[in-house]
Design a protein around this motif. Structure first.
Motif, PDB file in Angstrom:
ATOM      1  N   VAL A 126       9.338   8.217  -3.466  1.00  0.00           N
ATOM      2  CA  VAL A 126       7.788   8.514  -2.012  1.00  0.00           C
ATOM      3  C   VAL A 126       6.808   7.823  -3.876  1.00  0.00           C
ATOM      4  O   VAL A 126       6.245   7.752  -4.298  1.00  0.00           O
ATOM      5  N   LYS A 127       5.937   6.801  -2.836  1.00  0.00           N
ATOM      6  CA  LYS A 127       4.485   6.543  -3.610  1.00  0.00           C
ATOM      7  C   LYS A 127       3.468   7.050  -2.555  1.00  0.00           C
ATOM      8  O   LYS A 127       3.364   6.875  -2.376  1.00  0.00           O
ATOM      9  N   ALA A 128       2.788   7.164  -4.080  1.00  0.00           N
ATOM     10  CA  ALA A 128       1.395   7.158  -4.147  1.00  0.00           C
ATOM     11  C   ALA A 128       0.454   6.728  -4.887  1.00  0.00           C
ATOM     12  O   ALA A 128       1.183   6.193  -6.097  1.00  0.00           O
ATOM     13  N   GLN A 129      -0.879   6.504  -4.810  1.00  0.00           N
ATOM     14  CA  GLN A 129      -1.490   6.172  -5.412  1.00  0.00           C
ATOM     15  C   GLN A 129      -1.850   7.283  -7.415  1.00  0.00           C
ATOM     16  O   GLN A 129      -2.332   7.233  -7.634  1.00  0.00           O
ATOM     17  N   ALA A 130      -1.895   8.480  -7.378  1.00  0.00           N
ATOM     18  CA  ALA A 130      -1.453  10.306  -7.797  1.00  0.00           C
ATOM     19  C   ALA A 130      -0.799  10.366  -7.200  1.00  0.00           C
ATOM     20  O   ALA A 130      -0.553  10.927  -6.770  1.00  0.00           O
ATOM     21  N   VAL A 131      -0.724  11.568  -9.373  1.00  0.00           N
ATOM     22  CA  VAL A 131       0.532  12.631  -8.706  1.00  0.00           C
ATOM     23  C   VAL A 131      -0.526  13.611  -9.738  1.00  0.00           C
ATOM     24  O   VAL A 131      -0.137  13.557 -10.333  1.00  0.00           O
ATOM     25  N   VAL A 132       0.030  15.190  -9.281  1.00  0.00           N
ATOM     26  CA  VAL A 132       0.063  15.889  -9.192  1.00  0.00           C
ATOM     27  C   VAL A 132       1.262  16.869  -9.762  1.00  0.00           C
ATOM     28  O   VAL A 132       1.542  17.844  -8.142  1.00  0.00           O
ATOM     29  N   LEU A 133       1.190  17.379 -10.398  1.00  0.00           N
ATOM     30  CA  LEU A 133       2.553  18.014 -11.021  1.00  0.00           C
ATOM     31  C   LEU A 133       1.376  19.498 -11.625  1.00  0.00           C
ATOM     32  O   LEU A 133       0.902  20.006 -12.088  1.00  0.00           O
ATOM     33  N   ALA A 134       2.631  20.333 -10.310  1.00  0.00           N
ATOM     34  CA  ALA A 134       1.783  21.694 -10.802  1.00  0.00           C
ATOM     35  C   ALA A 134       3.435  22.870 -10.039  1.00  0.00           C
ATOM     36  O   ALA A 134       3.462  23.846  -8.818  1.00  0.00           O
ATOM     37  N   ALA A 135       4.511  23.126 -10.307  1.00  0.00           N
ATOM     38  CA  ALA A 135       5.465  23.061  -9.856  1.00  0.00           C
ATOM     39  C   ALA A 135       6.031  24.209 -11.158  1.00  0.00           C
ATOM     40  O   ALA A 135       7.297  24.678 -11.393  1.00  0.00           O
ATOM     41  N   SER A 173      12.141  13.040 -10.164  1.00  0.00           N
ATOM     42  CA  SER A 173      11.733  12.074 -12.073  1.00  0.00           C
ATOM     43  C   SER A 173       9.962  11.197 -11.352  1.00  0.00           C
ATOM     44  O   SER A 173      10.338  11.226  -9.654  1.00  0.00           O
ATOM     45  N   LEU A 174       9.097  10.763 -11.747  1.00  0.00           N
ATOM     46  CA  LEU A 174       8.026   9.833 -11.697  1.00  0.00           C
ATOM     47  C   LEU A 174       8.486   8.634 -11.576  1.00  0.00           C
ATOM     48  O   LEU A 174       9.352   8.081 -12.649  1.00  0.00           O
ATOM     49  N   ILE A 175       7.848   7.915 -10.599  1.00  0.00           N
ATOM     50  CA  ILE A 175       8.134   6.654 -10.157  1.00  0.00           C
ATOM     51  C   ILE A 175       6.686   5.797 -11.512  1.00  0.00           C
ATOM     52  O   ILE A 175       5.695   6.251 -11.210  1.00  0.00           O
ATOM     53  N   ALA A 176       7.134   4.821 -12.439  1.00  0.00           N
ATOM     54  CA  ALA A 176       6.061   5.213 -13.617  1.00  0.00           C
ATOM     55  C   ALA A 176       6.704   3.484 -13.971  1.00  0.00           C
ATOM     56  O   ALA A 176       7.200   3.788 -14.586  1.00  0.00           O
ATOM     57  N   ASP A 177       5.603   3.207 -14.912  1.00  0.00           N
ATOM     58  CA  ASP A 177       5.895   2.134 -15.685  1.00  0.00           C
ATOM     59  C   ASP A 177       4.690   2.061 -16.690  1.00  0.00           C
ATOM     60  O   ASP A 177       3.614   2.807 -16.799  1.00  0.00           O
ATOM     61  N   ASP A 178       4.289   0.921 -17.261  1.00  0.00           N
ATOM     62  CA  ASP A 178       3.047   0.815 -18.190  1.00  0.00           C
ATOM     63  C   ASP A 178       2.179   0.628 -17.601  1.00  0.00           C
ATOM     64  O   ASP A 178       1.050   1.289 -18.471  1.00  0.00           O
ATOM     65  N   MET A 221       0.984  -0.983  -0.171  1.00  0.00           N
ATOM     66  CA  MET A 221       0.173  -0.542   0.120  1.00  0.00           C
ATOM     67  C   MET A 221       0.590   0.923  -0.102  1.00  0.00           C
ATOM     68  O   MET A 221       1.572   0.968   0.542  1.00  0.00           O
ATOM     69  N   PRO A 222       0.860   2.506  -0.939  1.00  0.00           N
ATOM     70  CA  PRO A 222       1.596   3.463  -0.620  1.00  0.00           C
ATOM     71  C   PRO A 222       0.773   3.965   0.473  1.00  0.00           C
ATOM     72  O   PRO A 222       0.361   3.724   0.583  1.00  0.00           O
ATOM     73  N   ASP A 223       2.784   4.746   0.380  1.00  0.00           N
ATOM     74  CA  ASP A 223       2.358   5.581   2.064  1.00  0.00           C
ATOM     75  C   ASP A 223       1.534   6.585   2.138  1.00  0.00           C
ATOM     76  O   ASP A 223       1.358   7.440   2.534  1.00  0.00           O
ATOM     77  N   TRP A 224       1.022   7.369   0.360  1.00  0.00           N
ATOM     78  CA  TRP A 224       0.004   8.501   0.414  1.00  0.00           C
ATOM     79  C   TRP A 224      -1.084   8.405  -0.582  1.00  0.00           C
ATOM     80  O   TRP A 224      -1.099   6.875  -1.724  1.00  0.00           O
ATOM     81  N   ASP A 225      -2.304   8.824  -0.942  1.00  0.00           N
ATOM     82  CA  ASP A 225      -3.069   8.605  -1.858  1.00  0.00           C
ATOM     83  C   ASP A 225      -3.004   9.767  -2.813  1.00  0.00           C
ATOM     84  O   ASP A 225      -2.693   9.314  -4.070  1.00  0.00           O
ATOM     85  N   VAL A 226      -2.544  11.158  -2.497  1.00  0.00           N
ATOM     86  CA  VAL A 226      -1.902  12.094  -3.390  1.00  0.00           C
ATOM     87  C   VAL A 226      -0.002  12.781  -3.319  1.00  0.00           C
ATOM     88  O   VAL A 226      -0.311  13.375  -1.987  1.00  0.00           O
ATOM     89  N   VAL A 227       0.413  12.741  -4.345  1.00  0.00           N
ATOM     90  CA  VAL A 227       1.562  13.545  -3.776  1.00  0.00           C
ATOM     91  C   VAL A 227       1.478  14.766  -4.775  1.00  0.00           C
ATOM     92  O   VAL A 227       1.223  14.639  -6.865  1.00  0.00           O
ATOM     93  N   HIS A 246       3.001   6.422 -10.208  1.00  0.00           N
ATOM     94  CA  HIS A 246       3.294   5.118  -8.870  1.00  0.00           C
ATOM     95  C   HIS A 246       4.356   6.473  -8.185  1.00  0.00           C
ATOM     96  O   HIS A 246       3.714   5.632  -6.415  1.00  0.00           O
ATOM     97  N   GLY A 247       4.179   7.298  -7.972  1.00  0.00           N
ATOM     98  CA  GLY A 247       4.652   8.159  -7.017  1.00  0.00           C
ATOM     99  C   GLY A 247       6.100   9.302  -7.608  1.00  0.00           C
ATOM    100  O   GLY A 247       6.593   8.914  -9.203  1.00  0.00           O
TER     101      GLY A 247
END
Length: 494
Positions: free
Chosen positions: A200-209, A178-183, A1-7, A187-188
């Motif tokens: 940092v694992k997450a169910q979803a990531v929002v980029l607003a940088a 960097s993003l943790i991503a696969d096919d 289970m990821p540590d966070w729902d949304v990062v 994921h974080g």
């Protein structure tokens, strides 16, 4: 289970609105701010805190601002309709703005401001910047009325407090690399914090940088030659990291990648924004005077439109002049109308009692060229047309290579004042393609990337060539709220 729902990656208005929106549905929300806490807030911290919103009169504004009876009586707020907002966006972007994104921006502008107010944001009316007093009454112009109390710093501080109170965790000096991503999607995030790299694992990531305006290499690559010489108006941390991370996993770039928001800025300002000075290095009263370059020549129509609709493209015009600078010239007929930013200590200003004397005091300017231009300009002013700074008054020049369309006054009443400017870049227009319903990032095959969302300056397709003032913060809030909600729903389903 990821540590966070949304990062959420970023720390300004868009990122904070995304985090607050996500927290309405998601339990565990983390915000990663690359800057240390005393420099946090991205470009939002450096703004005046103005938001362009649709409103149909004082009764709408009264839902956002605590207006006294006396304030209502002495102010003509006018209206700013959805059609006007859409027209302004279309006109200044030369009809290139994405119609779907623009419609969401306009339609959601007032509801999003109301959402912010209900969360605890406090607003006022921008009396000092966007209204003139006529016969004892303030009259607003240019469709820009709403201002966060405390300007940009107040906006960031308020949103930060709202975020913390709602249980959002904020890590400062935490750079997403960097993003943790696969096919299957994202994921974080890989984060560098206190000299250590961690996942940092997450169910979803929002980029607003933010954009890439603080990266001279990217500026020169995408905006073109000379852009490495521009001053950065805001934060030194917006170097395009989050855009690069998304492109690395196949996100689709979109929008005006060679375009940016850039203004006239104090010639001797530091390389990056100074929080103590904020946006006061800007010099935005040029519609009442004239611009001249090193040859003593005018190079833009200073009165083409209200300042709100030209200032974001005139920085580029200044950068293109010999030596990347220009002087703004005023006389005493209009000196009283100059904005507060002309009265700060950190300013390059000269005054003179004659135009001849002024011509010799303007650093790096050809005096003969200046005298020739000013003589021709003064002769060309159509003085029979009444001057009125509240409307496009049609008081113009005739017969010049570049005519001034409105607010043309002769420059003849001493003492004369001149202010040295260069180009200050605010943010870049190129960004990522998003799904308009959810804020989800779309890949180069036009398929949504599971688990990845985007907001703020990183959203491509809204702005081309130019920008109506106050739309940056509104866009950040509208698409931040959208992306935060989309990410939280995805996390719930995940």
């Amino acid at each position: 289970m990821p540590d966070w729902d949304v990062v959420v990656v970023g720390g300004g208005n868009a990122a904070l609105c995304a985090a607050i929106s996500a927290r309405e549905t998601a339990k565990r929300v983390l915000l990663l701010e690359r800057a240390p806490e005393d420099e946090a807030g991205g470009n939002s911290r450096f703004t005046a805190g103005l938001l362009r919103i649709v409103y149909n009169g004082a009764q709408d504004l009264a839902q956002l601002i605590d207006l006294s009876k006396e304030e209502l009586e002495r102010t003509d707020f006018g209206t700013y309709t959805a059609d006007q907002f859409l027209d302004d966006m279309a006109r200044v972007t030369e009809y290139r703005c994405d119609p779907d994104l623009t419609e969401i921006l306009v339609k959601e502008s007032f509801p999003t401001a109301l959402w912010m107010r209900k969360k605890g944001m406090r607003f006022t009316a921008a009396w000092g910047r966007q209204a003139f007093k006529i016969e004892g009454r303030f009259k607003f112009w240019g469709g820009l009325t709403l201002e966060a109390i405390g300007g940009g710093p107040g906006l960031v501080d308020s949103l930060t407090q709202i975020a913390k109170k709602s249980g959002i965790e904020i890590w400062y000096s935490a750079r997403a690399v960097s993003l943790i991503a696969d096919d299957a999607g994202v994921h974080g995030v890989v984060v560098k914090r206190a000299g250590k790299t961690a996942e940092v694992k997450a169910q979803a990531v929002v980029l607003a940088a933010g954009g890439f305006q603080a990266n001279p290499e990217w500026r020169t690559r995408y905006l073109g030659p000379l852009w490495e010489l521009a001053k950065v108006r805001g934060t030194r941390f917006n170097t395009g990291d989050a855009i690069r991370m998304a492109l690395d996993i196949g996100a689709a770039p979109v929008g005006n990648w060679s375009g940016c928001h850039a203004v006239a800025w104090e010639r001797n300002a530091p390389e990056f924004g100074d929080l103590a000075v904020g946006d006061q290095f800007q010099k935005h009263s040029y519609p009442w005077g004239i611009y001249i370059n090193a040859e003593g020549k005018r190079f833009v129509d200073e009165g083409a439109d209200f300042r709100n609709y030209t200032y974001a493209k005139y920085g580029r015009a200044v950068l293109e002049q010999p030596g990347q600078f220009a002087w703004q010239i005023f006389d005493q007929q209009v000196a009283g109308q100059l904005r507060d930013e002309y009265r700060i200590k950190q300013i390059t200003k000269v005054t003179a009692n004659t135009l001849e004397e002024l011509s010799k005091k303007l650093d790096d300017v050809d005096p003969a060229g200046f005298m020739k231009m000013i003589t021709e300009y003064n002769k060309a002013v159509q003085t029979q047309i009444p001057y009125n700074p509240n409307i496009k008054d049609g008081r113009c020049t005739n017969g010049l290579a570049i005519n001034k369309t409105n607010w043309a006054n002769t420059i003849e009443k001493p003492p004369f004042e001149a202010y040295a400017t260069t180009c200050g870049i605010t943010f870049t227009f190129g960004g990522l393609r998003i799904d308009k319903e959810t804020g989800q990032v779309v890949n180069v095959h036009f398929h949504p990337i599971p688990g990845l969302y985007c907001a703020g300056e990183m959203v491509g397709g809204l702005f081309y060539f130019n920008y109506p003032s106050g739309t940056g913060l509104v866009s950040g809030a509208v698409f931040g709220k959208l992306a935060g909600r989309g990410a939280a729903l995805a996390a719930k389903q995940g």
